[in-house]
Design an enzyme around this catalytic site. Structure first.
Site, PDB file in Angstrom:
ATOM      1  N   HIS A  68      10.362  57.175  52.485  1.00 48.83           N
ATOM      2  CA  HIS A  68      10.642  56.244  53.573  1.00 48.83           C
ATOM      3  C   HIS A  68       9.834  56.719  54.789  1.00 48.83           C
ATOM      4  CE1 HIS A  68      13.165  54.474  56.793  1.00 48.83           C
ATOM      5  NE2 HIS A  68      13.609  53.645  55.876  1.00 48.83           N
ATOM      6  N   ASP A  74      16.062  64.207  51.417  1.00 53.18           N
ATOM      7  CA  ASP A  74      16.510  62.990  52.077  1.00 53.18           C
ATOM      8  C   ASP A  74      17.514  62.333  51.131  1.00 53.18           C
ATOM      9  OD1 ASP A  74      16.870  60.375  52.812  1.00 53.18           O
ATOM     10  OD2 ASP A  74      14.764  59.967  53.223  1.00 53.18           O
ATOM     11  N   GLN A  94      19.731  57.604  50.244  1.00 50.06           N
ATOM     12  CA  GLN A  94      20.044  56.661  49.163  1.00 50.06           C
ATOM     13  C   GLN A  94      20.807  57.330  48.023  1.00 50.06           C
ATOM     14  OE1 GLN A  94      19.648  53.480  49.308  1.00 50.06           O
ATOM     15  NE2 GLN A  94      18.377  53.367  51.138  1.00 50.06           N
ATOM     16  N   LYS A 117      25.092  54.101  55.243  1.00 50.18           N
ATOM     17  CA  LYS A 117      24.776  53.797  53.848  1.00 50.18           C
ATOM     18  C   LYS A 117      25.848  54.370  52.919  1.00 50.18           C
ATOM     19  CE  LYS A 117      19.819  54.077  54.838  1.00 50.18           C
ATOM     20  NZ  LYS A 117      19.226  52.744  54.797  1.00 50.18           N
ATOM     21  N   CYS A 142      10.141  49.910  54.543  1.00 44.11           N
ATOM     22  CA  CYS A 142       9.715  51.150  55.226  1.00 44.11           C
ATOM     23  C   CYS A 142       9.070  52.140  54.266  1.00 44.11           C
ATOM     24  CB  CYS A 142      10.874  51.824  55.960  1.00 44.11           C
ATOM     25  SG  CYS A 142      11.557  50.842  57.277  1.00 44.11           S
TER      26      CYS A 142
END
Ligand code: PMP
Length: 406
Positions: free
Chosen positions: A123, A200, A203, A226, A364
């Site tokens: 991202h 990261d 997600q 999220k 993104c």
């Protein structure tokens, strides 16, 4: 797919009970943000109606209540990811958490000629902060290529590891393709050469169990919104030794021990990184979100979503002319596709008219889209409250869109 509990789960989300453009809402944009259960909404309302007050500095009752709730939320998130509470820094979200680490590396670690490894499926929030500091320090950004199937080229990753690399910063799950990366392997390969790893987990958090100590990861970033929580809050997990080593991110109240005009000493971690009045209500909301996920069970969520994703991929495959972007062996809830020559946003608009929310565009991840030579994709992204009927409507909607768009 039989999971009677899912109907009860859906009832906890007021927003899912409505119609959009005259049709019952089918929400398949969970990669962008998830919906919030009533328990999260209520926890935030209770804060503002019963004990709104600033944290950490007050002796009065409301301030103590607010402080306990804020710190309880930190404990809850820490337990959720298998961390100690003092290793959890509240941030505005994943972007803010990555920028915090980038700022620390800029000031304390990175020198000319050093390297930072990211991947071709990141991202923008895990690209641009590193670009900014590499430019400033004369360091180099190295990129692990993505295969045609949308997986990381692990041989290339191995060959990029060397003594100049100061950090590997990689996404756990691709927000565009749903690829689940082999994070355990990435971490152990990097550690063999003494290189720290940032994951990261934006997600991953709502879909995959996270155990930071087991993984032995050095940093991990995630966003509350999220994970069924509010916007404006997220966390950075950092190993205590790393959080000690990195300098403060911002200066201000709450992050200090002692201030004089000659010298200021900083608060212990994690407060060293939390300058100013934090997002108190949002942190409390995130604590409630984590409690909600624990009530369902992240392993159950993972198992259910796995079946639902397989169902969705199989059903979409039946649509003529469909082309998937990303067909990894290990995948989580995001499915990206293109249909014939139709532009993703045209498909998105037609789906919206049928009450179906998907995301279209580059998500993104422009370098990833360039890698596949496409302007973007249609992305359906699942969460635990989605059902097979949502998928059936999506497939029917895509078919209609294709017919209409010729
Ligand atoms: N990384 C990934 C993989 C993401 O999907 C996102 C959000 N789309 C981010 C980082 C940034 O998260 P936030 O905007 O909440 O800071």
């Amino acid at each position: 797919i039989l999971w009677p509990e899912v109907e009860l789960i859906r009832n906890e989300f007021p927003i899912l009970q409505q119609t959009v453009n005259g049709r019952p809402l089918v929400y398949l944009d969970n990669g962008a943000t998830t919906q919030k259960p009533v328990s999260v909404i209520r926890s935030m309302q209770e804060y503002y109606t019963q004990y709104n007050s600033n944290v950490h500095r007050g002796v009065h009752t409301l301030s103590q209540q607010a402080t306990s709730a804020y710190e309880a939320a930190r404990h809850a998130v820490a337990a959720f990811i298998g961390a100690h509470h003092h290793e959890v820094v509240f941030t505005k979200g994943t972007t803010d958490a990555i920028n915090l680490v980038a700022n620390g590396f800029r000031k304390a670690i990175l020198k000319e000629g050093d390297e930072i490894i990211i991947s071709g499926m990141e991202h923008h929030s895990n690209i641009v902060p590193w670009q900014l500091i590499c430019e400033e320090k004369g360091a180099k950004l190295k990129v692990v290529p993505v295969t045609d199937k949308g997986e990381l080229d692990m041989d290339a990753f191995r060959s990029l590891l060397n003594g100049r690399v100061k950090l590997v910063s990689i996404t756990w799950v691709s927000n565009t393709m749903g690829t689940v990366n082999p994070v355990k392997e990435i971490i152990s390969l990097a550690h063999e050469q003494g290189i720290p790893v940032l994951l990261d987990a934006a997600q991953a958090a709502a879909h995959i169990p996270i155990k930071v100590h087991e993984l032995d990861v050095d940093f991990l970033a995630l966003s509350g919104h999220k994970l069924f929580g509010p916007t404006g809050i997220g966390i950075l997990y950092g190993k205590e030794s790393w959080l000690e080593k990195l300098p403060p991110y911002q200066g201000g109240g709450d992050m200090i021990k002692q201030v004089t005009f000659d010298k200021t000493t900083y608060a212990d971690v994690p407060l060293k990184f939390e300058a100013g009045t934090p997002a108190i209500c949002e942190a409390i909301g995130l604590g409630a979100a984590v409690a909600w996920v624990n009530k369902i069970g992240i392993h159950k969520i993972q198992a259910y979503e796995h079946q639902l994703t397989e169902y969705a991929v199989a059903a979409l495959k039946q649509v003529e002319g469909i082309r998937f972007i990303g067909e990894a062996r290990h995948r989580s809830g995001a499915i990206s596709f293109l249909v014939g020559d139709t532009h993703p946003s045209d498909v998105g608009v037609l789906l919206d008219q049928q009450g179906i929310a998907v995301r279209t565009g580059h998500h993104c991840t422009q370098p990833l889209c360039d890698r596949f030579g496409i302007p973007g994709t249609v992305r359906a992204s699942l969460a635990v409250y989605n059902i097979t009927a949502d998928i059936d409507k999506l497939v029917e909607g895509v078919r209609k869109a294709v017919t209409l768009l010729g």
